[in-house]
Design a protein around this motif. Structure first.
Motif, PDB file in Angstrom:
ATOM      1  N   ASP A   1       0.830  -1.204   0.000  1.00 15.71           N
ATOM      2  CA  ASP A   1       0.000   0.000   0.000  1.00 15.71           C
ATOM      3  C   ASP A   1       0.865   1.255   0.000  1.00 15.71           C
ATOM      4  O   ASP A   1       0.569   2.242  -0.684  1.00 15.71           O
ATOM      5  N   ALA A   2       1.957   1.213   0.781  1.00 12.64           N
ATOM      6  CA  ALA A   2       2.847   2.365   0.824  1.00 12.64           C
ATOM      7  C   ALA A   2       3.508   2.598  -0.528  1.00 12.64           C
ATOM      8  O   ALA A   2       3.603   3.731  -1.005  1.00 12.64           O
ATOM      9  N   LEU A   3       3.970   1.520  -1.150  1.00 12.88           N
ATOM     10  CA  LEU A   3       4.629   1.652  -2.446  1.00 12.88           C
ATOM     11  C   LEU A   3       3.665   2.121  -3.529  1.00 12.88           C
ATOM     12  O   LEU A   3       4.054   2.803  -4.475  1.00 12.88           O
ATOM     13  N   ASN A   4       2.388   1.742  -3.387  1.00 13.79           N
ATOM     14  CA  ASN A   4       1.387   2.145  -4.381  1.00 13.79           C
ATOM     15  C   ASN A   4       0.744   3.475  -4.070  1.00 13.79           C
ATOM     16  O   ASN A   4      -0.189   3.895  -4.764  1.00 13.79           O
ATOM     17  N   GLY A   5       1.231   4.147  -3.020  1.00 16.43           N
ATOM     18  CA  GLY A   5       0.722   5.476  -2.710  1.00 16.43           C
ATOM     19  C   GLY A   5      -0.609   5.496  -1.995  1.00 16.43           C
ATOM     20  O   GLY A   5      -1.239   6.546  -1.877  1.00 16.43           O
TER      21      GLY A   5
END
Length: 275
Positions: free
Chosen positions: A123-127
């Protein structure tokens, strides 16, 4: 389609109940004919009867035994141990199943925790989420069971001049939160396996306990320092002799420190015996 209430076509049988040929059992269960023949040959699953043409005929009881065989095989037991369990009193199998259920629940909790960590990172990497800095509670959760601070002075006094201490200090200094979570999960798995063996009544000198002890040594060598047989024996003694270590280890199961200490000692002794 084959149904449990009987074969799909008339099969020569006596009048006591339905029977299935080996081909029908294979189609019903997905177990190959070759495997069923092998189970028959080694005495693990011998069908109750034979047809007039000398074909194997399986009864509902045979299918129930096959289901038990497949359950234990899925849990990783070798055929020799499966046979012992299936022919043992029901209480022994019940105890072994309880132990396996405990281990599987522990594995499930670790898998669910790891999945949450992976999803959070995705989720963090996908914003879709922002990674926040770690607060005190985050640190306690990540390092629970691995915080060396209470023993750091003693550790330095005992082993500060050793290669093992320097190797461990160099490795752990580089560990991230994710590394500590992985290391904790690995140790939790080893602990769960020790506890499962204890609950099943397996002696610490048994080959199954030795296999867990070997994994324990590999875990220490991979996470901290190269653990020699002498070091493993020393750790086994410390787990029991030092009340702080004993209390910590016994939180998982009363008597665990003594059990895993004896298992590691037995494993280490076996490594030095002539082949």
């Amino acid at each position: 389609m084959i149904h449990l209430n009987g074969p799909t076509h008339p099969t020569p049988t006596d009048q006591t109940g339905p029977r299935w040929t080996v081909g029908e059992v294979s189609a019903l269960t997905g177990v190959s004919v070759r495997t069923l023949h092998h189970y028959d040959q080694i005495g693990l699953l011998r069908p109750a009867g034979r047809s007039d043409g000398n074909y194997r005929l399986y009864t509902p009881d045979d299918l129930r035994r096959l289901r038990r065989v497949l359950t234990w095989r899925a849990l990783g037991l070798p055929l020799s141990q499966v046979a012992d369990i299936l022919d043992a009193p029901p209480e022994q199998e019940r105890g072994a199943l309880h132990a396996q259920a405990t281990r599987l629940r522990a594995d499930l909790r670790r898998t669910q925790h790891t999945l949450r960590q992976v999803q959070a990172r995705l989720d963090a990497l996908n914003g879709r989420a922002e990674e926040s800095s770690m607060n005190n509670e985050d640190i306690k959760a990540a390092f629970d069971g691995f915080d060396p601070a209470p023993y750091e002075t003693e550790v330095q006094e005992r082993w500060g001049d050793t290669d093992a201490y320097r190797q461990s200090a160099a490795r752990t200094a580089r560990y991230t939160q994710a590394d500590w979570q992985r290391i904790r999960a690995e140790m939790d798995a080893i602990t769960a396996d020790y506890v499962a063996l204890m609950d099943a009544g397996v002696p610490p000198t048994d080959a199954r306990a030795s296999a867990v002890a070997a994994r324990h040594r590999a875990y220490i060598s991979g996470a901290y320092y190269d653990a020699s047989l002498t070091m493993m024996r020393g750790l086994a003694q410390m787990w029991v002799a030092d009340d702080r270590f004993r209390r910590t280890i016994d939180r998982a199961r009363p008597g665990l420190a003594d059990y895993q200490g004896r298992a590691v000692t037995a494993w280490a002794d076996a490594q030095e015996r002539p082949a």
